[in-house]
Design a protein around this motif. Structure first.
Motif, mmCIF file in Angstrom:
data_model
loop_
_atom_site.group_PDB
_atom_site.id
_atom_site.type_symbol
_atom_site.label_atom_id
_atom_site.label_comp_id
_atom_site.label_asym_id
_atom_site.label_seq_id
_atom_site.Cartn_x
_atom_site.Cartn_y
_atom_site.Cartn_z
ATOM 1 N N GLU A 8 0.833 -1.208 0.000
ATOM 2 C CA GLU A 8 0.000 0.000 0.000
ATOM 3 C C GLU A 8 0.867 1.258 0.000
ATOM 4 O O GLU A 8 0.554 2.229 -0.694
ATOM 5 N N ARG A 9 1.950 1.255 0.770
ATOM 6 C CA ARG A 9 2.828 2.427 0.814
ATOM 7 C C ARG A 9 3.523 2.644 -0.530
ATOM 8 O O ARG A 9 3.697 3.780 -0.978
ATOM 9 N N GLN B 215 1.013 4.189 -2.850
ATOM 10 C CA GLN B 215 0.830 5.603 -2.511
ATOM 11 C C GLN B 215 1.994 6.443 -3.026
ATOM 12 O O GLN B 215 1.783 7.535 -3.556
ATOM 13 N N ALA B 216 3.209 5.941 -2.860
ATOM 14 C CA ALA B 216 4.388 6.686 -3.325
ATOM 15 C C ALA B 216 4.358 6.844 -4.841
ATOM 16 O O ALA B 216 4.648 7.922 -5.369
#
Length: 85
Positions: free
Chosen positions: A16-17, A20-21
């Motif tokens: 997920e990170r 997002q990035a």
């Protein structure tokens, strides 16, 4: 419950990170550099809670800084290419 309590939760959190990035416009090099910093922090400050985390910590600690950067990049690629995540 922390994402570090379960390896599958940790992988989902990391995926997920990364998403997002990428959505924020960060390039792969920047994402890999962030992953390197995070992995270095985790290896130094967080005790492994399962066999997978223990293996990652041992690999990290046995690697040179350049190999650690490669390992971080490989982990990002692995997470980014997982279907359905």
């Amino acid at each position: 419950m922390s994402v570090l309590d379960n390896f599958n939760d940790w992988k989902s959190f990391l995926n997920e990170r990364i998403d997002q990035a990428q959505s924020a416009g960060l390039d792969d090099t920047t994402i890999s550099n962030i992953a390197y910093q995070m992995a270095d922090y985790l290896a130094d400050k967080v005790e492994p809670r399962n066999d997978e985390e223990r293996l990652l910590k041992e690999l990290w600690e046995s690697a040179s800084p350049e190999q650690q950067k490669t390992l971080a990049s490989v982990l990002v690629q692995y997470m980014d290419r997982r279907p359905g995540q």
